[in-house]
Write a protein that holds these residues in place. Sequence first.
Motif, PDB file in Angstrom:
ATOM      1  N   MET A 105     -26.722  -5.130 -12.801  1.00  0.00           N
ATOM      2  CA  MET A 105     -27.922  -5.147 -13.644  1.00  0.00           C
ATOM      3  C   MET A 105     -27.751  -4.172 -14.799  1.00  0.00           C
ATOM      4  O   MET A 105     -27.277  -3.055 -14.614  1.00  0.00           O
ATOM      5  N   ASP A 106     -28.086  -4.621 -15.955  1.00  0.00           N
ATOM      6  CA  ASP A 106     -27.972  -3.760 -17.123  1.00  0.00           C
ATOM      7  C   ASP A 106     -29.035  -4.210 -18.116  1.00  0.00           C
ATOM      8  O   ASP A 106     -29.014  -5.333 -18.592  1.00  0.00           O
ATOM      9  N   LEU A 107     -29.974  -3.329 -18.390  1.00  0.00           N
ATOM     10  CA  LEU A 107     -31.083  -3.751 -19.251  1.00  0.00           C
ATOM     11  C   LEU A 107     -30.790  -3.534 -20.734  1.00  0.00           C
ATOM     12  O   LEU A 107     -31.619  -3.825 -21.578  1.00  0.00           O
TER      13      LEU A 107
ATOM     14  N   ALA B 200     -44.808  -8.052 -12.275  1.00  0.00           N
ATOM     15  CA  ALA B 200     -44.025  -9.104 -11.612  1.00  0.00           C
ATOM     16  C   ALA B 200     -43.710 -10.226 -12.607  1.00  0.00           C
ATOM     17  O   ALA B 200     -42.612 -10.782 -12.638  1.00  0.00           O
TER      18      ALA B 200
ATOM     19  N   TYR C 227     -40.896  -8.957 -15.150  1.00  0.00           N
ATOM     20  CA  TYR C 227     -39.516  -8.948 -14.661  1.00  0.00           C
ATOM     21  C   TYR C 227     -39.044 -10.348 -14.283  1.00  0.00           C
ATOM     22  O   TYR C 227     -37.852 -10.631 -14.335  1.00  0.00           O
ATOM     23  N   SER C 228     -39.965 -11.226 -13.928  1.00  0.00           N
ATOM     24  CA  SER C 228     -39.574 -12.623 -13.719  1.00  0.00           C
ATOM     25  C   SER C 228     -39.094 -13.204 -15.045  1.00  0.00           C
ATOM     26  O   SER C 228     -38.140 -13.987 -15.078  1.00  0.00           O
TER      27      SER C 228
ATOM     28  N   TYR D 207     -37.682 -11.497 -17.507  1.00  0.00           N
ATOM     29  CA  TYR D 207     -36.341 -10.934 -17.760  1.00  0.00           C
ATOM     30  C   TYR D 207     -35.292 -11.718 -16.988  1.00  0.00           C
ATOM     31  O   TYR D 207     -34.208 -11.988 -17.474  1.00  0.00           O
ATOM     32  N   ARG D 208     -35.648 -12.046 -15.749  1.00  0.00           N
ATOM     33  CA  ARG D 208     -34.685 -12.754 -14.913  1.00  0.00           C
ATOM     34  C   ARG D 208     -34.418 -14.151 -15.486  1.00  0.00           C
ATOM     35  O   ARG D 208     -33.272 -14.587 -15.566  1.00  0.00           O
TER      36      ARG D 208
ATOM     37  N   LEU E 161     -34.723 -15.025 -18.600  1.00  0.00           N
ATOM     38  CA  LEU E 161     -33.961 -14.836 -19.843  1.00  0.00           C
ATOM     39  C   LEU E 161     -32.474 -14.709 -19.523  1.00  0.00           C
ATOM     40  O   LEU E 161     -31.628 -15.335 -20.164  1.00  0.00           O
ATOM     41  N   THR E 162     -32.173 -13.907 -18.507  1.00  0.00           N
ATOM     42  CA  THR E 162     -30.775 -13.714 -18.115  1.00  0.00           C
ATOM     43  C   THR E 162     -30.158 -15.024 -17.627  1.00  0.00           C
ATOM     44  O   THR E 162     -29.062 -15.401 -18.030  1.00  0.00           O
ATOM     45  N   LYS E 163     -30.895 -15.723 -16.774  1.00  0.00           N
ATOM     46  CA  LYS E 163     -30.365 -16.981 -16.231  1.00  0.00           C
ATOM     47  C   LYS E 163     -30.151 -17.982 -17.361  1.00  0.00           C
ATOM     48  O   LYS E 163     -29.135 -18.669 -17.415  1.00  0.00           O
TER      49      LYS E 163
ATOM     50  N   LYS F 279     -27.079 -17.328 -19.295  1.00  0.00           N
ATOM     51  CA  LYS F 279     -25.851 -17.686 -18.594  1.00  0.00           C
ATOM     52  C   LYS F 279     -25.793 -19.189 -18.295  1.00  0.00           C
ATOM     53  O   LYS F 279     -24.907 -19.640 -17.581  1.00  0.00           O
TER      54      LYS F 279
ATOM     55  N   GLU G 206     -27.676 -20.723 -16.311  1.00  0.00           N
ATOM     56  CA  GLU G 206     -27.877 -20.952 -14.888  1.00  0.00           C
ATOM     57  C   GLU G 206     -29.347 -21.268 -14.653  1.00  0.00           C
ATOM     58  O   GLU G 206     -30.194 -20.941 -15.480  1.00  0.00           O
TER      59      GLU G 206
ATOM     60  N   ALA H  24     -32.813 -20.699 -13.004  1.00  0.00           N
ATOM     61  CA  ALA H  24     -33.553 -19.612 -12.349  1.00  0.00           C
ATOM     62  C   ALA H  24     -34.307 -20.127 -11.130  1.00  0.00           C
ATOM     63  O   ALA H  24     -34.878 -19.339 -10.377  1.00  0.00           O
TER      64      ALA H  24
ATOM     65  N   ILE I  69     -38.981 -20.424  -9.965  1.00  0.00           N
ATOM     66  CA  ILE I  69     -39.807 -19.588 -10.842  1.00  0.00           C
ATOM     67  C   ILE I  69     -40.124 -20.327 -12.150  1.00  0.00           C
ATOM     68  O   ILE I  69     -41.188 -20.146 -12.737  1.00  0.00           O
TER      69      ILE I  69
END
Lengths: 358, 403
Positions: free
Chosen positions: B1-3, B293, B296-297, B299-300, B302-304, B307, B309, B311, B314
């Motif tokens: 994890m890296d913000l 909640a 951070y959902s 953020y998750r 966004l990351t997925k 990539k 991928e 998520a 959600i």
Amino acid sequence: MNFDLTEEQQMLQETVGQLLANECPVTRLREVFDSDTGFDEALWKSMAELGILGLNVPEDFGGAGLETLDLAVVAETMGYHAAPGPFLGHALAIEAIVRGGSDAQKQKWLPALASGERVGAVSIADAEGGWASNQWKIESGESISGEQAFATGGHQADLYVVGLAGSRLGVVEAEASGVSRERVDGADLTRRLVALQFNQTPCELLADDPEVARRLHDVGCVLLAADAFGGSARLLEMSVEYAKTREQFGVKIGHFQALKHQLSSMALDVEPGRGLYWYAAYAQDHVKDESERIAAVAKAHITDRYMDVARNAVEAHGGIGFTWECDVQIWFKRAMFDRAFLGHPGEHRRRQAEMAGW
Amino acid sequence: MDLNYGTEMEDFRQEVAQFLDENWPLKGEEKDWPFEKAAAVFRERAIERGYLYRSIPKQYGGSEQPPDVLKGQVIREEFGKRWAPLEARGIGTMMLVPTLLERGTEWQKEKFVRPTITGEITWCQGYSEPGSGSDLASLKTRGELIDGEWMINGQKIWTSGAHLADYMFCLVRTEPDAQKHAGISYLLIDMKQPGIDVRPLRMMTGSADFNEVFLNDVRTPEDWIVGKRGEGWLVSRTTLKYERNSIGAAQQTGASFAGLVKLAKETKIAGRPAIEDETIRERLAVLEGYVKAHQYSGYRQLTKDSKREDAGIINMMMKLFSTEIGHQTAKLSMDLIGDEGLLSAGGAELGQRSSSAQGWIGQYMYSLGIAIAGGTANIQRNVIAERGLGLPRDAAADRSSGK
């Protein structure tokens, strides 16, 4: 920006999950749940072999030297499988010794804790009520006397990290003179509690630094939140599975919209907690000025959701859900534990408000 | 994890910031231009640099950049900081353009994409009908091909902006004998023609953003169809593929929550600031748990997304989750404004946030509109249950779709 677990963390989670699925399937879990000790020695040894009992012990002292997020993803998996045993208190005792122990103290305790040879535990609930370090009342010193409620580790613990007046922490050996422990009639039979009495018991004090107690408390909140996330995810799965198999009125009950909506509300209570506990765990090591508050938010929010999900899971299972025989009760009681241990959500919300300067 | 966004993204951020320093607000004699004109010129420059309309090919007026969710996010953040004009919002840009790019013919893209993204033409969406809300595929508006033209008759409802729009993209039943979903086509219609009667519907807030649209012998050319006959249902499901703004909604709930805390600080209960009241503090803290909640959902996601991928479940939850947080925020705001809760919503418009009591009343009511628009909360729950959790589909819905 990479708000995700690393491959190593995902692998860690999978490995622990596999271990628990193999060695502590629900049939075995139920035996441990109903046993006198709530302890599965073979499982503890397997966890030790895997290295997860010393995850947060520095490498110099025989551990893996990992961070709170690594510990938390393991706690999530433990929560998912309702893994029985003293893992939580063990990890927290290590955390306190790592942060507050002298080199000699670390050398004395950490290697044996990391290898699982000795079981660590925490006793930080004052007998008259209070998990916060400023509520601890036993006078600190090299010899301590007094009572505490709700110490972890059941009768398995070999040493306790004890909360003392002035936000101090000390280490007491379970075998030391003047220690008596009495079984607590706890709801969660996967994590046994005892009440401790000390009578002029030898105690080794850790560093005189309130940050150590704070860290212990915050990491504890994070691990409870992680456990709660994992457990609530499992309850949701169990309830969905039941809805797909149980038939009434000639159809699977999962056809009925009332139940569907109940299950999707449960999902809505579960899934968004994932990122919250991740961040709370990450913040402990990387975002110092948010770490305490976000741990309080995560603990209050996710353990509360867990309890809601647990109540709904019982309902979703109908009559069978209310029986001892139904596995739901095991997770229901873990939810009770996660919610109450280290203080109920209301207390954490009061801190949350204070820390925001509201 | 890296913000952190990483050096590559921080360099990109610098580049965007420098562009904005030089270009927004406009400089020299352009400085005094009216906003619309200034924004249009600015957008052209931003497109040239590859900052806006990144998924739209250059030939249709976009900047045709390789998809990069993080760059998209950095651009939104930097533009947001300086209130620089982002892509023109609106249903045409958000829904029609991606659909045309994916399913439209060459001439349709040539004709419609560029003027839509510049705001030269505007669109409305002709989906819902009086008898077809959640069960949209039951729609009855008929389209018949007569002498090389579609002749359309029927009625649409909840049509936002129809009173202003130049065109409508519309779902019409063209194959009455086909099975429910297979009988629908996706047609484009010129709104400026006889036979179209737009009647405003006044909302409970008092303002009128949406309309009923009556279509009587409305005509549109045969080739103003997107996809083939009977493919309209699938065409309407085409979604924006790239650079979804995964954390926009979470940022909005975060901003609303911050507004609520401010309101609690400014409002008094029994002579003391409301924020000192134990009950209010507890309720704010509970709500903040959900808001965090949500954040951070996001953020998750966004990351997925970055990539490529999935998520997972959600993605299906975010609308309902936003809605529920919106309800809680609105309810708490009503308790805070106290006696002023006797007032009307004033002139509040959709999405407008205001610290005044009437602004909160507007939001109190609009939060319900949001719960209904684009799929009611109960339909969202069905989606989560059926597609997310894998529960059996509703038996009645199955029967009506002929399955």
